[in-house]
Design a protein around this motif. Sequence first.
Motif, mmCIF file in Angstrom:
data_model
loop_
_atom_site.group_PDB
_atom_site.id
_atom_site.type_symbol
_atom_site.label_atom_id
_atom_site.label_comp_id
_atom_site.label_asym_id
_atom_site.label_seq_id
_atom_site.Cartn_x
_atom_site.Cartn_y
_atom_site.Cartn_z
ATOM 1 N N ARG A 194 0.826 -1.203 0.000
ATOM 2 C CA ARG A 194 0.000 0.000 0.000
ATOM 3 C C ARG A 194 0.867 1.262 0.000
ATOM 4 O O ARG A 194 0.606 2.219 -0.729
ATOM 5 C CB ARG A 194 -0.907 0.002 1.217
ATOM 6 N N LEU A 204 -1.901 -0.980 -4.867
ATOM 7 C CA LEU A 204 -3.139 -1.171 -4.106
ATOM 8 C C LEU A 204 -3.827 -2.504 -4.416
ATOM 9 O O LEU A 204 -4.376 -3.140 -3.506
ATOM 10 C CB LEU A 204 -4.089 -0.001 -4.370
ATOM 11 N N VAL A 229 -6.559 0.714 2.576
ATOM 12 C CA VAL A 229 -6.466 0.484 1.135
ATOM 13 C C VAL A 229 -7.751 0.942 0.446
ATOM 14 O O VAL A 229 -7.709 1.610 -0.599
ATOM 15 C CB VAL A 229 -6.197 -1.008 0.832
#
Length: 464
Positions: A366, A371, A417
Amino acid sequence: MINNLENYLDGEHKFPEELCNYESLLRLLGDRDVNSFTLITSTREPSIQGVEISQYELRGLEIDEWRKYFSGCENAENSEVLIEMHNAYGGNAEAMRILRFTITSRFNKNIEDYWQLHRNTLLANHSLRNLISIEISWLEANNSDAYKLFCRMGFYRYQDIQTVKFKGLICLLWELPEAKRVEVVDYLSRTSLVNVFQGKYYLHPSVQEAARLCLPSDTEIYRKVHQNIAQYWKSTISGESFFGNYINIFEAFYHYYTAENYQEAFQVFSEKINTDIYEKERYAYLRYWGYSQNVASCLEQLQDNIADEHKAQLTGTIGVCYYYNNSFKKAIDFLEKAEKLISSGQDYRTIRLHSTCHSYLARANRHLGYLSKAVENCELALSHLSKIDPSKETELNKEKFYKVRINSRILRSYASVHYDLGDYQKSLERSEQALECSRNMQEDNPLEHEIGDSLAYKALALFR
């Protein structure tokens, strides 16, 4: 004035029978009815019955005096190298004279050229070596136990921790009974080889080098000395004392590692402490205090020497250290290696680490902006939670709410996230789930930061 009286003293710091007239002379000079003052120089304290001798320790010269003496050499006034030399030889005036003569006659008055060649061989100069070797030879001839202790003291590093307490010396005399050990330490401390300050002992770097050169090349003794030193340092960080002496852990590691006791070298970092408040491994506390890189550097040295059953934990710990040091690519490299070791493992102690490993992979990915990879790691981390068996955790005397805590950590990673992806509703849902996990842990142990983190993610989602 009487110079170099040590040349006339025996092993008990007394005059031998053939020189007893010296003792009579000193008694006469020390008589209250004799109006005189006698100045004596000696590297050893004389022991003369009936004569009161006041001691004035001659410390090394200050760095400013060295600068004046080296003023004819290049950059002496502002030279950092001269400060290093001054520290290495304890400001000794005779060493200063020898060094200046050598630098002037053989190195064209260039201090830095000389030190570049001799920084790691302080006693390469024969005259400097003789300054110390004369005293060492006398010690060897007069007290073999004190000589043995002196040699073994050379294995302490005297770097980040520059002094050693009394217990750190007596542990080096394992062959002797305790009462005899005290006597030997006292004898050695009365020589000019060892410095004593406020009940702590140390060797100047040049003396330390001489001490190490004197130790016999016996592998077993070599390991035994390092092992005992490691155990001494470990004793200073047991239980709650760790919080006041945590820097000693690196000394314990160094000596265990040098003794080739690699399991203990890892154990000194991985042992759990603070069981009544917030039980964590020592390396976890060191990470919180900013020593992530130091811990990682130590543990990396163990990779090829640790037992297979501990390799996954070791590799993962290195990865986590790099994560907290903001070295996310390195963290991922080690965590992915750890994940492979965990996947191939059969022992429960290894399998239980699967979720934690993927949790940190999610956080590292992250931070690097990967992602989709972070989401994948979160999903894998949640799927591996089933491998954590509370009953086995109890059997292994592990943390009671380990599974709940890891679940909370995964959910918080998930929330962050989703937030980065702009999916604020999912971020909010994951934050609330994480908060519920943290609340459950309050029944046993108030981990305030767990709640705080969860609330923070929740707030971020709400405010967007």
